[in-house]
Design an enzyme around this catalytic site. Sequence first.
Site, PDB file in Angstrom:
ATOM      1  N   ARG A  11      12.199  39.227 -73.975  1.00 12.28           N
ATOM      2  CA  ARG A  11      10.927  39.726 -73.061  1.00 12.28           C
ATOM      3  C   ARG A  11      10.546  41.205 -72.611  1.00 12.28           C
ATOM      4  O   ARG A  11       9.228  41.510 -73.025  1.00 12.28           O
ATOM      5  CB  ARG A  11      11.466  39.234 -71.459  1.00 12.28           C
ATOM      6  CG  ARG A  11      11.578  38.228 -71.192  1.00 12.28           C
ATOM      7  CD  ARG A  11      11.423  37.798 -69.372  1.00 12.28           C
ATOM      8  NE  ARG A  11      10.349  38.244 -68.845  1.00 12.28           N
ATOM      9  CZ  ARG A  11      10.048  37.035 -68.667  1.00 12.28           C
ATOM     10  NH1 ARG A  11       9.605  36.133 -68.979  1.00 12.28           N
ATOM     11  NH2 ARG A  11       8.535  37.731 -67.564  1.00 12.28           N
ATOM     12  N   HIS A 150       3.192  63.541 -47.760  1.00 16.98           N
ATOM     13  CA  HIS A 150       4.258  62.287 -46.980  1.00 16.98           C
ATOM     14  C   HIS A 150       3.544  61.083 -47.077  1.00 16.98           C
ATOM     15  O   HIS A 150       3.053  60.681 -45.676  1.00 16.98           O
ATOM     16  CB  HIS A 150       4.091  63.323 -45.604  1.00 16.98           C
ATOM     17  CG  HIS A 150       4.590  64.641 -45.669  1.00 16.98           C
ATOM     18  ND1 HIS A 150       5.574  64.394 -45.385  1.00 16.98           N
ATOM     19  CD2 HIS A 150       3.748  65.702 -45.171  1.00 16.98           C
ATOM     20  CE1 HIS A 150       6.104  65.789 -44.823  1.00 16.98           C
ATOM     21  NE2 HIS A 150       5.225  66.630 -44.864  1.00 16.98           N
ATOM     22  N   SER A 280      -1.971  35.632 -58.676  1.00 11.47           N
ATOM     23  CA  SER A 280      -0.915  35.393 -57.728  1.00 11.47           C
ATOM     24  C   SER A 280      -1.010  33.444 -57.766  1.00 11.47           C
ATOM     25  O   SER A 280      -2.130  33.554 -58.195  1.00 11.47           O
ATOM     26  CB  SER A 280      -0.728  35.320 -56.341  1.00 11.47           C
ATOM     27  OG  SER A 280      -0.084  34.436 -55.327  1.00 11.47           O
ATOM     28  N   ARG A 294       7.126  45.602 -63.025  1.00 10.02           N
ATOM     29  CA  ARG A 294       8.005  45.831 -64.640  1.00 10.02           C
ATOM     30  C   ARG A 294       8.993  46.491 -64.663  1.00 10.02           C
ATOM     31  O   ARG A 294       9.956  47.223 -64.971  1.00 10.02           O
ATOM     32  CB  ARG A 294       7.313  45.103 -65.448  1.00 10.02           C
ATOM     33  CG  ARG A 294       8.451  44.811 -66.619  1.00 10.02           C
ATOM     34  CD  ARG A 294       8.306  43.837 -67.157  1.00 10.02           C
ATOM     35  NE  ARG A 294       7.390  42.745 -67.445  1.00 10.02           N
ATOM     36  CZ  ARG A 294       6.789  41.731 -68.162  1.00 10.02           C
ATOM     37  NH1 ARG A 294       7.038  42.151 -69.187  1.00 10.02           N
ATOM     38  NH2 ARG A 294       6.372  40.874 -67.552  1.00 10.02           N
TER      39      ARG A 294
END
Length: 475
Positions: A11, A150, A280, A294
């Site tokens: 892959r 932060h 999705s 990834r």
Amino acid sequence: MNKYQNPLESRYCSDEMLYNFSPEKKFTTWRKLWVALAEIEKELGLDISEEQINELKENVENIDFDKAAKYEKKFRHDVMAHVHAYGDVAPAARPIIHLGATSAFVGDNTDLIQIRDGFELIKKKLVNVINGLHNFALRYKELPTLGFTHYQPAQLTTVGKRATLWLQSVLLDLEELEFRIDTLRFRGVKGTTGTAASFKELFNGDFSKVKELDRKLSEKFGFTHVFKVSGQTYDRKVDAQALELLSNIAQSAHKFTNDLRLLQNLKEIEEPFEKSQIGSSAMAYKRNPMRSERISSLAKFVISLASSPAMVASTQWFERTLDDSANKRLSVPQAFLAVDAILIIWNNILDGIVVYPKMIEKHINEELPFMATEYIIMEGVKNGGDRQELHEIIRIHSMEAAKQVKIEGKSNDLIERIIADEKVHIDKEKLLQLLNPINFIGFAPEQTEEFLDQEVNPILKKYKDMIGINTNLKV
């Protein structure tokens, strides 16, 4: 498809990195080492014929892997299996193959060649990441954006200046990579426990010839630095150093993707999203940062691998033990393959990264009134106001404006409140001019330009021939 496939191969990583750690490269390099050993031994006076050397050369790539596997099953020794397989196709040279050498002669020297060549492949892709980040930083050096500490809104910076922070990390990685390439030592010809006892026997105690054999063979394979001493193997700290470097590159990549994923959530900057890409399976509207995810996933894997060779290096016994072998076969190649994949994806992101200035401006405008309060107080004092009274007035207005934003979900009206307050002596037009985001970015554009000019451009000039590699993804 009934056997496990390593996704790094199927892959992610490039064909060139796969070849670098392939059986073909490994075992042809073994044979090249045996040829070079025989050639130099002949030069130094050993009874080796030109016919034997020519026969070895003619069969470097003539490897019968099935036969070698059968020999290994019989002998339970990979090096001797390939010695016999080589001898079968070069029968005249059979008696002098591997003459005086130990298994680490081919095994370790080949490992070092693969590490060096792997570093060069990594360098090429890392230079292109630097080039991509350079172009991005230069393009957006003056575009104001919210700075965060932060992950809370802080003083403004610019999109380009933020990119220089990513670049700085990568420059440190390249600096270390160059150092590792320049100082990598070859094992060379050291004998069974590093004493060269077998070669002392072959050359009748002539130490100068043994040293010459070591030097010439190392130079033939492109190494100017050679270990002066070793046990049977090269110092396993080399593997630990190599994977620590790869871990550092993975850390830099992970930091970049963390920032990008947060920015993508803010809808300020996005990684490329292809026309037919699905974000999705359930939520059709989603644009998930899958490339960044990834990278971060692979980076965690590389960072975790760095501990393996460190443990190996710390637990080797005396001149050597074999508990390094299986670990090296797994950790070293896979770390290189994973970083190769990380850099391919990183370059792909930089090729198509998208910036949304209006969203960035919207977020600035939501926070800038709060950031401008110190400037407003100073301007009020200049116009005759009392600093402490102004501070209290601004504080109260700020609290009310924050309440309206957080509790009521309305827009930030702090500036309107201040303008309407007659106790704050400030000109409306001047206040609105003051609220230009450019007034709050400090020297970010100048710092970006100077950094790119002095730190990055010399690197891009040095490696200009490496710029422009193909970064197509497998999946």
